[in-house]
Design an enzyme around this catalytic site. Structure first.
Site, PDB file in Angstrom:
ATOM      1  N   ALA A 127       0.790  -1.248  -0.053  1.00  0.00           N
ATOM      2  CA  ALA A 127      -0.040   0.105   0.037  1.00  0.00           C
ATOM      3  C   ALA A 127       0.634   1.240   0.109  1.00  0.00           C
ATOM      4  CB  ALA A 127      -0.837  -0.015   1.078  1.00  0.00           C
ATOM      5  N   HIS A 128       1.953   1.201  -0.597  1.00  0.00           N
ATOM      6  CA  HIS A 128       3.094   2.427  -0.588  1.00  0.00           C
ATOM      7  C   HIS A 128       2.111   3.407  -1.380  1.00  0.00           C
ATOM      8  CE1 HIS A 128       6.901   0.119   0.200  1.00  0.00           C
ATOM      9  NE2 HIS A 128       6.000  -0.065   1.100  1.00  0.00           N
TER      10      HIS A 128
END
Length: 916
Positions: free
Chosen positions: A158-159
């Site tokens: 989920a960067h």
């Protein structure tokens, strides 16, 4: 103006770009979509918007190829005269343009993939082709073993680099569906008119949809966003990948005999498990994340099993069931009398259908946690499906045995009951603090309590979903064996005396330059630790090591980091071979060059000998997830290509080529390592660099974008680069149109070598160098020195500005000299498809950058400007922040300028495509 030209891109979409002609199909789609956007702007935009967009568009196109500064300065003047409201609308128009052009390109690519012929599907960039080459090199038996043990393991994270909202992604996907319908029904005027109306409606929706999020997403939101990719693409695409490979390898026998391959894809996820620097990822969130994933896969398996059951209308007369299946039927009926009664009523003389109907009910029971009927593990479900398959095959119903039923088996084998293995990641310093508190025996802090709760949660998850659902534990910033030992110790503290700790595969993450160099010494020490050694025995020598691209690049610069990563991989691979271990290197790559980005398959084929070994694992994040896996056709091709490279990387010829090249060009590597590192450190270690960086890029503002749940920095302020995460470091430089994180120091390194013939030979023979040069060429091509200079001037440090621009010019010159085989003197001239993509977008990215620059200047100065206005018409002279009652204040105007800046960030990201 003709209808064909009422677009913010029509002339570019309709003609050649420079001397590169757009393919006819792509040209037509770009012209269609952008002309419809032009109509939307006229219908839905404020008065004069279309004319303002068109004026800026035309000026930027001229400025892009104009060597003088006149057109560029005119464009700057146009932007300076926009009110903040008008600038906002113009930025939204260009952003929508990028989404539409990206869509057109993707749609064109999928059409090309659909048109692939038999020869296209047997090249060495396909699993079938790679397998054939392996047979030539090592023989059929050895090649078949390699094929059966191959693993491709993408891990979704989920960067925070996916700037667009899910609502925008959904709108784009609907547009893609409409284009597909339109393409499938050519030469039908009535249908074409209806499709144009639907396209207009959707483009108008896209235009009216807020392009940036108003609120920070929660980790649970990020989980659900990833689920959209699974639901819409991966669940059905993965078995199609396996089937197509079987079709090529087995020909007419495919679908009527046992498949030629075993499932080789495994999904992982950090979404809901990565707590390094993210206080919002708690043990509770981790539980919810896996629950959501499990619910999605079990629903999918239930529906698929029910669908396959409905097709097995084979009577007992023509297709009798085997004795084993009859016995299983009696067991199932005893456990589920109501389901059996219903199955007998619906399929009185169809034994295989009856069994599969009860199997579907057991999957449902697993999802709803009905302990009386639920499967305890996916292996039990596979066993039932195999019984049905074997019974069908023994009754000579081969096509039913190895058709849709086989695809269901593949889905269970690939996704299990958890869909994607949830990996936990935490920083080594957090572990050290927690362990110190536990050993001290006093009252535990909230942080330590949470650390311990994570281990209890992993144990619970393994009990419910199986060990494979969550067993990998990654230790960020591993600097010693003690950092890994601490994880085992904490797990025992968590469960208490006599408690059963969860099964853990503790994985070191080597990120910094120093840690990469120390990696094998750390591994040698941890391998002797009892619990680590015991796990190695249990897994028959499986060992996993993660290497980080982002922080090593931020640490010593991209060139030295690339060389250090290669050396570390070679050393780790040699360490594993000496001990007879089966190594999986886990690559922490991002989407941009500064974070290890670039084509994955070519990167794999350039790895050191024995470092791949038929197993490739990497992180996939943000925009990359949707680019690679958002469309089923593109996802199939990507998976096939990466798996092919994973299989082929262990071919003797590939390994020997890489070994020879690393030895032949070792001296060049040493020169480049030293000189590039010196150049990079001279910049980033100079006094005042960190605050200068924060000033000349929108770094601070990017931190305010609602991109992801994780904070952009580890501390409250940026006093040094160590305070800043690698993602915003890279993202900020891309927004400033420099992409510095991906190339700074390379020009100096090449200049130090100063032998064009040798460098061209290295480009031809040394895969690592080839990949580096090609990726930097792409990065430099997407940069713009004129715009970058405007950003750098914000910092009032001419010495830094000169260093950066000089290095950029030097790098561009050497890249061009090395790759330019035509004598045109143009960067990336050897990659016409990329050159086309860059040229098609650059003038529009430039326009957004000018809008972003203006917003930045206002926000940094917080002083009123005579050109700001509350009016929507251009040319008004009301000052910044002036409200309708006549009061003025720069601070009052800031929210509008802040919104413009964040909007431009989203637009530039869409235009550049690989920003983080």
């Amino acid at each position: 103006m003709s209808e064909e030209n009422v677009t913010p891109a029509a002339s570019l979409g309709a003609r050649a770009v420079g001397d590169i002609e757009l393919p006819e199909e792509l040209r037509a789609d770009v012209r269609l979509l952008t002309s419809l956007l032009g109509r939307v702007l006229r219908e839905s935009g404020s008065p004069g918007l279309y004319e303002d967009v068109e004026q800026l568009r035309q000026t930027m196109i001229t400025a892009y190829s104009d060597e003088t500064s006149a057109s560029f300065e005119k464009a700057e003047e146009i932007v300076e005269n926009f009110s903040v409201e008008r600038a906002d609308e113009v930025a939204r128009a260009f952003t929508v343009y990028f989404h539409l052009v990206n869509l057109a390109e993707e749609f064109y690519r999928t059409r090309l993939l659909h048109q692939e012929t038999g020869s296209d599907l047997t090249g060495t960039d396909t699993v079938a082709g790679a397998y054939s080459r392996l047979i030539e090199e090592i023989g059929e038996s050895a090649a078949r073993k390699r094929l059966s043990t191959m693993r491709f393991h993408p891990v979704f994270t989920a960067h925070p680099t996916e700037a667009r909202r899910r609502a925008v992604s959904s709108s784009i996907r609907r547009l893609d569906d409409y284009l597909e319908e339109r393409y499938a029904n050519p030469s039908n005027p009535v249908y074409e008119h209806r499709m144009e109306r639907r396209l207009l409606e959707e483009i108008d929706t896209l235009w009216r949809t807020a392009p940036v999020r108003e609120h920070q997403p929660k980790p649970e939101d990020e989980v659900r966003s990833i689920m959209a990719v699974f639901d819409e693409t991966l669940y059905t695409t993965v078995p199609k990948v396996y089937r197509r490979i079987c079709d090529i390898l087995q020909g007419d026998e495919s679908g009527r005999t046992p498949p030629a391959i075993k499932p080789f894809l495994r999904l992982g996820t950090w979404v809901g498990g990565d707590r390094d620097g993210n206080p919002f990822v708690t043990a509770s969130v981790t539980k919810k994340a896996l629950a959501i994933s499990s619910d999605h896969i079990l629903r999918g398996l239930e529906v698929t099993a029910d669908r396959v059951a409905r097709t097995l209308t084979l009577s007992a007369d023509t297709t009798p069931s085997s004795p084993e299946l009859k016995a299983r039927w009696h067991q199932l009926t005893t456990a589920d009398e109501d389901g059996a009664a219903s199955a007998i009523t619906k399929a009185p003389d169809e034994p295989h259908k009856r069994v599969l109907m009860l199997v579907s009910r057991k999957i449902q029971a697993t999802r709803t946690r009905n302990a009386d009927l639920a499967y305890s593990a996916p292996e039990e479900l596979i066993s039932d499906l195999r019984l049905v398959q074997d019974s069908l095959a023994r009754a000579r119903a081969n096509r039913q045995a190895y058709g849709d039923l086989q695809q269901l088996i593949w889905q269970v084998e690939t996704f299990g009951f958890h869909l994607a293995e949830l990996e936990v990641r935490q920083h080594s310093m957090v572990h050290a603090r927690a362990l110190a508190e536990c050993e001290a025996g006093g009252e535990l802090s909230t942080e330590t309590e949470e650390v311990l709760e994570v281990f209890r949660t992993i144990a619970q998850l393994q009990g419910r979903y199986g060990v494979e659902a969550s067993r990998r534990y990654i230790v960020s910033f591993t600097q010693s064996a003690a950092d890994l030992e601490n994880v085992y110790k904490l797990a025992h503290f968590a469960v208490g005396p006599g408690g059963k700790a969860p099964v853990l595969d503790v994985i070191p993450l080597f990120e910094t330059y120093a840690d990469l160099q120390a990696s094998t010494a750390i591994l040698s020490k941890i391998a002797k630790y009892p619990e680590y050694a015991e796990r190695l025995q249990e897994t028959d020598g499986d060992v996993e090591v993660m290497i980080g691209y982002s922080d090593s690049s931020k640490d010593v610069g991209p060139v030295a980091a690339t060389l250090a990563l290669y050396e570390a991989q070679a050393n780790i691979a040699e360490w594993a071979v000496e001990r007879g271990l089966k190594l999986t290197l886990f690559h922490g790559r991002g989407g941009s060059l500064g974070r290890g980005g670039g084509p994955t398959n070519t990167a794999i084929l350039g790895q050191p000998p024995h470092s791949v070994g038929g197993r490739f694992k990497l992180t996939e994040q943000g925009e990359v997830i949707f680019a690679r896996y958002g469309d089923p056709t593109i996802a199939m091709r990507h998976i096939d290509q990466v798996a092919a490279a994973t299989l082929l990387a262990a071919a003797p010829s590939i390994e020997q080529r890489n070994l020879n090249a690393s030895e032949q060009f070792a001296d060049i590597a040493r020169v480049m390592d030293r000189s590039s590192k010196e150049r990079f450190l001279a910049l980033v270690n100079a006094e005042g660099f960190a605050p200068w960086f924060a000033t000349v890029t929108p770094m601070e503002e990017i931190g305010q974008l609602a991109l992801g749940s994780r904070p952009a920095r580890r501390g409250l302020s940026v006093k040094s680069l160590a305070d800043l995460r690698a993602i915003p470091w890279v993202f900020s430089w891309s927004q400033a149109r420099l992409n510095l994180a991906g190339w700074y120091g390379l020009g100096t390194a090449l200049q130090e070598v100063n032998d064009l013939n040798v460098l061209r030979e290295a480009y031809e023979k040394w895969p690592l160098f080839t990949t580096m040069i090609d990726n930097v060429g792409m990065s430099i091509a997407k940069a713009d020195s004129r715009i970058a200079e405007r950003y750098l001037q914000l910092g009032d440090r001419p010495d830094f500005t000169e260093m950066v621009l000089d290095e950029m010019a030097l790098t561009r010159r050497w890249i061009t000299d090395i790759t330019d085989t035509t004598g045109n003197g143009r960067i990336i001239d050897n990659r016409p498809e990329l050159q086309l993509a860059v040229k098609m977008r650059s003038p529009y990215v430039d326009a957004l950058s000018l809008l972003q620059l203006r917003a930045l200047r206002v926000l940094r100065s917080q002083e009123p400007s005579p050109n700001d206005t509350d009016s929507q018409a251009p040319g008004s002279q009301m000052p910044i922040g002036q409200s309708r009652d006549g009061s003025t204040s720069g601070a009052q105007g800031a929210p509008e300028w802040q919104h413009l800046l964040l909007l431009s960030v989203s637009g530039v990201s869409a235009g550049l495509k690989n920003t983080g």
